[in-house]
Design a protein around this motif. Structure first.
Motif, PDB file in Angstrom:
ATOM      1  N   GLU A 170       0.817  -1.215   0.000  1.00 38.82           N
ATOM      2  CA  GLU A 170       0.000   0.000   0.000  1.00 38.82           C
ATOM      3  C   GLU A 170       0.844   1.255   0.000  1.00 38.82           C
ATOM      4  O   GLU A 170       0.384   2.317  -0.475  1.00 38.82           O
ATOM      5  N   MET A 171       2.060   1.174   0.505  1.00 45.27           N
ATOM      6  CA  MET A 171       2.928   2.346   0.592  1.00 45.27           C
ATOM      7  C   MET A 171       3.138   2.975  -0.781  1.00 45.27           C
ATOM      8  O   MET A 171       3.262   4.198  -0.914  1.00 45.27           O
ATOM      9  N   ASN A 172       3.176   2.130  -1.828  1.00 43.68           N
ATOM     10  CA  ASN A 172       3.397   2.639  -3.189  1.00 43.68           C
ATOM     11  C   ASN A 172       2.174   2.399  -4.081  1.00 43.68           C
ATOM     12  O   ASN A 172       2.289   2.312  -5.305  1.00 43.68           O
ATOM     13  N   GLY A 173       0.980   2.279  -3.458  1.00 40.22           N
ATOM     14  CA  GLY A 173      -0.261   2.194  -4.220  1.00 40.22           C
ATOM     15  C   GLY A 173      -0.479   0.892  -4.941  1.00 40.22           C
ATOM     16  O   GLY A 173      -1.185   0.874  -5.965  1.00 40.22           O
ATOM     17  N   ARG A 174       0.073  -0.213  -4.434  1.00 38.53           N
ATOM     18  CA  ARG A 174      -0.127  -1.509  -5.079  1.00 38.53           C
ATOM     19  C   ARG A 174      -1.298  -2.240  -4.427  1.00 38.53           C
ATOM     20  O   ARG A 174      -1.646  -1.976  -3.276  1.00 38.53           O
ATOM     21  N   ASN A 175      -1.890  -3.169  -5.166  1.00 39.58           N
ATOM     22  CA  ASN A 175      -3.030  -3.931  -4.675  1.00 39.58           C
ATOM     23  C   ASN A 175      -2.622  -4.748  -3.454  1.00 39.58           C
ATOM     24  O   ASN A 175      -1.851  -5.697  -3.570  1.00 39.58           O
ATOM     25  N   GLU A 190      -8.479 -12.315  -6.727  1.00 40.61           N
ATOM     26  CA  GLU A 190      -8.750 -12.165  -8.156  1.00 40.61           C
ATOM     27  C   GLU A 190      -7.806 -11.124  -8.741  1.00 40.61           C
ATOM     28  O   GLU A 190      -7.656 -10.037  -8.200  1.00 40.61           O
ATOM     29  N   MET A 191      -7.191 -11.468  -9.863  1.00 38.79           N
ATOM     30  CA  MET A 191      -6.288 -10.553 -10.563  1.00 38.79           C
ATOM     31  C   MET A 191      -6.846 -10.347 -11.969  1.00 38.79           C
ATOM     32  O   MET A 191      -6.488 -11.056 -12.917  1.00 38.79           O
ATOM     33  N   GLU A 192      -7.776  -9.399 -12.069  1.00 39.01           N
ATOM     34  CA  GLU A 192      -8.504  -9.184 -13.328  1.00 39.01           C
ATOM     35  C   GLU A 192      -7.566  -8.759 -14.452  1.00 39.01           C
ATOM     36  O   GLU A 192      -7.814  -9.052 -15.623  1.00 39.01           O
ATOM     37  N   GLU A 193      -6.490  -8.046 -14.108  1.00 38.71           N
ATOM     38  CA  GLU A 193      -5.584  -7.543 -15.148  1.00 38.71           C
ATOM     39  C   GLU A 193      -4.971  -8.662 -15.980  1.00 38.71           C
ATOM     40  O   GLU A 193      -4.641  -8.474 -17.148  1.00 38.71           O
ATOM     41  N   ILE A 194      -4.796  -9.822 -15.380  1.00 40.76           N
ATOM     42  CA  ILE A 194      -4.186 -10.946 -16.108  1.00 40.76           C
ATOM     43  C   ILE A 194      -5.179 -12.097 -16.256  1.00 40.76           C
ATOM     44  O   ILE A 194      -4.817 -13.171 -16.754  1.00 40.76           O
ATOM     45  N   GLY A 195      -6.426 -11.880 -15.813  1.00 36.98           N
ATOM     46  CA  GLY A 195      -7.455 -12.890 -15.966  1.00 36.98           C
ATOM     47  C   GLY A 195      -7.200 -14.149 -15.162  1.00 36.98           C
ATOM     48  O   GLY A 195      -7.548 -15.249 -15.619  1.00 36.98           O
ATOM     49  N   GLU A 196      -6.626 -14.021 -13.980  1.00 38.16           N
ATOM     50  CA  GLU A 196      -6.339 -15.190 -13.141  1.00 38.16           C
ATOM     51  C   GLU A 196      -6.872 -14.969 -11.732  1.00 38.16           C
ATOM     52  O   GLU A 196      -7.045 -13.822 -11.288  1.00 38.16           O
ATOM     53  N   THR A 197      -7.141 -16.098 -11.069  1.00 40.01           N
ATOM     54  CA  THR A 197      -7.580 -16.056  -9.677  1.00 40.01           C
ATOM     55  C   THR A 197      -6.737 -17.033  -8.871  1.00 40.01           C
ATOM     56  O   THR A 197      -6.583 -18.202  -9.264  1.00 40.01           O
ATOM     57  N   SER A 198      -6.188 -16.565  -7.784  1.00 40.20           N
ATOM     58  CA  SER A 198      -5.423 -17.429  -6.884  1.00 40.20           C
ATOM     59  C   SER A 198      -6.406 -18.083  -5.918  1.00 40.20           C
ATOM     60  O   SER A 198      -6.988 -17.416  -5.073  1.00 40.20           O
ATOM     61  N   GLU A 199      -6.627 -19.393  -6.083  1.00 36.98           N
ATOM     62  CA  GLU A 199      -7.583 -20.120  -5.256  1.00 36.98           C
ATOM     63  C   GLU A 199      -6.944 -20.528  -3.929  1.00 36.98           C
ATOM     64  O   GLU A 199      -5.747 -20.366  -3.714  1.00 36.98           O
ATOM     65  N   ARG A 200      -7.806 -21.070  -3.045  1.00 37.22           N
ATOM     66  CA  ARG A 200      -7.310 -21.555  -1.757  1.00 37.22           C
ATOM     67  C   ARG A 200      -6.269 -22.652  -1.972  1.00 37.22           C
ATOM     68  O   ARG A 200      -6.436 -23.507  -2.833  1.00 37.22           O
ATOM     69  N   GLY A 201      -5.221 -22.609  -1.168  1.00 32.40           N
ATOM     70  CA  GLY A 201      -4.150 -23.595  -1.302  1.00 32.40           C
ATOM     71  C   GLY A 201      -3.048 -23.158  -2.247  1.00 32.40           C
ATOM     72  O   GLY A 201      -2.050 -23.864  -2.404  1.00 32.40           O
ATOM     73  N   GLN A 202      -3.217 -21.989  -2.888  1.00 26.62           N
ATOM     74  CA  GLN A 202      -2.213 -21.474  -3.820  1.00 26.62           C
ATOM     75  C   GLN A 202      -1.519 -20.244  -3.235  1.00 26.62           C
ATOM     76  O   GLN A 202      -2.110 -19.495  -2.457  1.00 26.62           O
ATOM     77  N   ILE A 203      -0.282 -20.072  -3.624  1.00 26.22           N
ATOM     78  CA  ILE A 203       0.499 -18.904  -3.225  1.00 26.22           C
ATOM     79  C   ILE A 203       0.838 -18.120  -4.493  1.00 26.22           C
ATOM     80  O   ILE A 203       1.283 -18.702  -5.496  1.00 26.22           O
ATOM     81  N   ILE A 204       0.660 -16.817  -4.441  1.00 26.40           N
ATOM     82  CA  ILE A 204       0.886 -15.995  -5.631  1.00 26.40           C
ATOM     83  C   ILE A 204       2.379 -15.776  -5.870  1.00 26.40           C
ATOM     84  O   ILE A 204       3.117 -15.389  -4.968  1.00 26.40           O
ATOM     85  N   ALA A 211       3.595  -9.219 -13.273  1.00 27.66           N
ATOM     86  CA  ALA A 211       3.800  -8.236 -12.217  1.00 27.66           C
ATOM     87  C   ALA A 211       3.621  -6.820 -12.765  1.00 27.66           C
ATOM     88  O   ALA A 211       3.031  -5.949 -12.096  1.00 27.66           O
ATOM     89  N   PHE A 212       4.071  -6.597 -13.982  1.00 26.68           N
ATOM     90  CA  PHE A 212       3.914  -5.274 -14.607  1.00 26.68           C
ATOM     91  C   PHE A 212       2.442  -4.971 -14.852  1.00 26.68           C
ATOM     92  O   PHE A 212       1.975  -3.842 -14.630  1.00 26.68           O
ATOM     93  N   LYS A 213       1.699  -5.988 -15.287  1.00 21.17           N
ATOM     94  CA  LYS A 213       0.278  -5.777 -15.588  1.00 21.17           C
ATOM     95  C   LYS A 213      -0.543  -5.499 -14.342  1.00 21.17           C
ATOM     96  O   LYS A 213      -1.493  -4.708 -14.381  1.00 21.17           O
ATOM     97  N   VAL A 214      -0.206  -6.151 -13.223  1.00 15.21           N
ATOM     98  CA  VAL A 214      -1.000  -5.963 -11.995  1.00 15.21           C
ATOM     99  C   VAL A 214      -0.436  -4.850 -11.117  1.00 15.21           C
ATOM    100  O   VAL A 214      -0.935  -4.612 -10.015  1.00 15.21           O
ATOM    101  N   LYS A 219       8.384  -1.022 -14.154  1.00 17.69           N
ATOM    102  CA  LYS A 219       9.156  -0.945 -15.380  1.00 17.69           C
ATOM    103  C   LYS A 219       9.736  -2.316 -15.706  1.00 17.69           C
ATOM    104  O   LYS A 219      10.175  -3.042 -14.803  1.00 17.69           O
ATOM    105  N   LEU A 220       9.708  -2.692 -16.981  1.00 22.90           N
ATOM    106  CA  LEU A 220      10.400  -3.887 -17.446  1.00 22.90           C
ATOM    107  C   LEU A 220      11.726  -3.421 -18.036  1.00 22.90           C
ATOM    108  O   LEU A 220      11.756  -2.581 -18.948  1.00 22.90           O
ATOM    109  N   ALA A 221      12.817  -3.930 -17.486  1.00 24.89           N
ATOM    110  CA  ALA A 221      14.145  -3.493 -17.912  1.00 24.89           C
ATOM    111  C   ALA A 221      15.075  -4.691 -17.996  1.00 24.89           C
ATOM    112  O   ALA A 221      14.958  -5.633 -17.208  1.00 24.89           O
TER     113      ALA A 221
END
Length: 469
Positions: A170-175, A190-204, A211-214, A219-221
């Motif tokens: 939150e310090m830098n305005g991230r979800n 739910e990560m709508e930007e990439i059309g994926e959902t992290s279900e129970r039992g999963q770690i993001i 990461a750039f999309k969400v 920056k991609l460098a």
């Protein structure tokens, strides 16, 4: 004319080696201090872009290095600090300390993820002012695990670390939900930007593109130069801060596993030398192990000369306890000094006490085995009478008296029933079976029972019977 030759008194070889080991112990500490002085004397380049590698396990050695590197950048009034991140993670307490230091830095910071920003590495990256990621890099997977890599399901720990990650995001305005999903496998995100959902039992865990999309990468460098150009600082000098040789050694020595091993070797070596003296090698090995322990902690910025002095004082008191009767007072004071010295020179007192407890148990096993193997040489043998007082070794408690049986003599004193009789020209303590015998009466030895010579009166002239029969 006579020539007088003066021979120099020579110190025994074990004493010389022991003195050398103690000197080495002090040298380790002085090297740590000298290294810090030398680093402080360096003059940084003003206005430059500082690149600091974060490419090791997140533990106390990294914290010390980053503290030194950020201080240099701040003293140089650097335009930007780029943290080159590629780490599998590490200790949470160390990550908290480093994250706080990054947040409070007086110069702008960017985390450039070139490999993995996993676990504690993700937390460090989120605390930087910006995040750039190289193709193929990843960020996330910050679930808490134990030393064996198994997930820690303690609700308090999971909740605490989730909040730490959320605050950093939150310090830098991230979800913030994504940051929590990197820690808590029970959270559905739910990560709508990439059309994926992290279900129970999963770690993001996010790739650089995702990461750039969400919004978890700004920056991609591909290179550090790309990051510098992104910040509009291409005209600035790039200064790469690298760990010194001493810091690399410190990183190795302050790792939890090796620190514990050094404590075990140190405690076992000193204890063996005190209990089974004469070897020399265990004591020297123990001092060297403690020297390496304090050297690593000193370079990492945790141990000062005062901790070494307290520790050496404790060792000295323990040695005195062996030779000076103190009813255990010196031993207790020595043990307390050793514990205080070790904990004073550690990154975390609680963790140091836990490691010390484990080290004592492990060292006790080693010392027990060693003492059993060399039990005939132990210091305790000084207090044990090992000689057997047997007749075959020349020890005789009293002269045999069986030869007196049947011999006669004269009562010298009144026997009532014990007294003195002269038999075979010797004055002996004798006893009758209960009757009284007047002085000057003839007596004869009838039995010998241990130290008792039993006699009886013989009617007649004692003078004529005072002979062997």
């Amino acid at each position: 004319m006579g020539v007088t030759t003066l021979r120099k008194a020579r110190m025994p070889w074990r004493a010389r080696i022991g003195l050398a080991a103690l000197t080495l112990l002090g040298v380790f500490q002085l090297l740590g201090i000298a290294s810090g002085v030398a680093r402080a004397a360096e003059t940084p380049s003003a206005g430059s872009v500082y690149v600091i590698p974060v490419q090791q396990t997140v533990q106390s050695g990294l914290a010390s290095f980053l503290e030194r590197a950020l201080n240099e950048a701040e003293e140089a009034k650097a335009s930007l600090v780029i943290l080159d991140v590629d780490t599998p993670g590490g200790r949470l307490d160390t990550a908290e300390e480093i994250g706080k230091r990054i947040r409070e830095a007086s110069v702008p910071t960017v985390a450039f993820v070139t490999g993995k920003a996993a676990s504690a590495g993700a937390y460090l990256s989120l605390n930087a002012g910006g995040i750039a990621m190289a193709p193929g890099s990843t960020i996330g997977a910050a679930m808490i695990v134990d030393g064996a890599g198994n997930a820690v399901e303690n609700p308090k720990l999971v909740s605490f670390w989730s909040e730490q990650m959320r605050s950093a995001a939150e310090m830098n305005g991230r979800n913030p939900n994504i940051a929590i999903g990197m820690v808590d496998p029970n959270r559905v995100v739910e990560m709508e930007e990439i059309g994926e959902t992290s279900e129970r039992g999963q770690i993001i865990s996010l790739s650089a593109e995702n990461a750039f999309k969400v919004g978890y990468a700004d920056k991609l460098a591909s290179t550090v130069e790309d990051v510098v150009a992104w910040k509009g600082l291409s005209d600035r000098t790039i200064v790469e801060v690298k760990p010194s040789l001493a810091e690399r050694v410190s990183e190795f020595l302050t790792s939890p596993g090796l620190s514990l091993l050094l404590l075990v070797i140190g405690i076992a070596g000193i204890a063996i030398e005190l209990l089974v003296p004469g070897f020399g090698a265990p004591g020297i090995t123990g001092l060297i192990a403690f020297g390496l322990y304090f050297f690593g902690q000193s370079i990492a910025g945790f141990a000062g000369m005062e901790s070494l002095v307290v520790f050496l004082l404790g060792i000295g008191l323990l040695v005195l306890e062996i030779f000076v009767p103190s009813f255990g007072i010196l031993g207790i004071l020595g043990t307390i000094s050793v514990i205080v010295g070790i904990t004073m020179g550690a990154y975390d007192t609680g963790n140091a006490l836990r490691m010390l407890g484990i080290a004592v148990v492990a060292a006790a096993v080693v010392v027990g085995i060693f003492a059993y193997v060399f039990r005939k040489r132990g210091v305790w043998n000084r207090f044990i009478l090992k000689d057997s007082l047997t007749a075959d070794k020349g020890f005789v408690s009293q002269q045999p008296r069986e030869h007196w049986v049947g011999q006669t003599g004269t009562a010298v004193s009144l026997l009532r029933p014990s007294g003195i009789a002269e038999i075979g020209g010797q004055r002996l303590d004798v006893i009758t079976s209960g009757e009284f015998v007047e002085p000057g009466r003839a007596v004869q030895v009838t039995a010998v029972d241990g130290t008792r010579i039993v006699v009886k009166e013989i009617p007649g002239n004692a003078a004529n019977l005072n002979k062997d029969v």
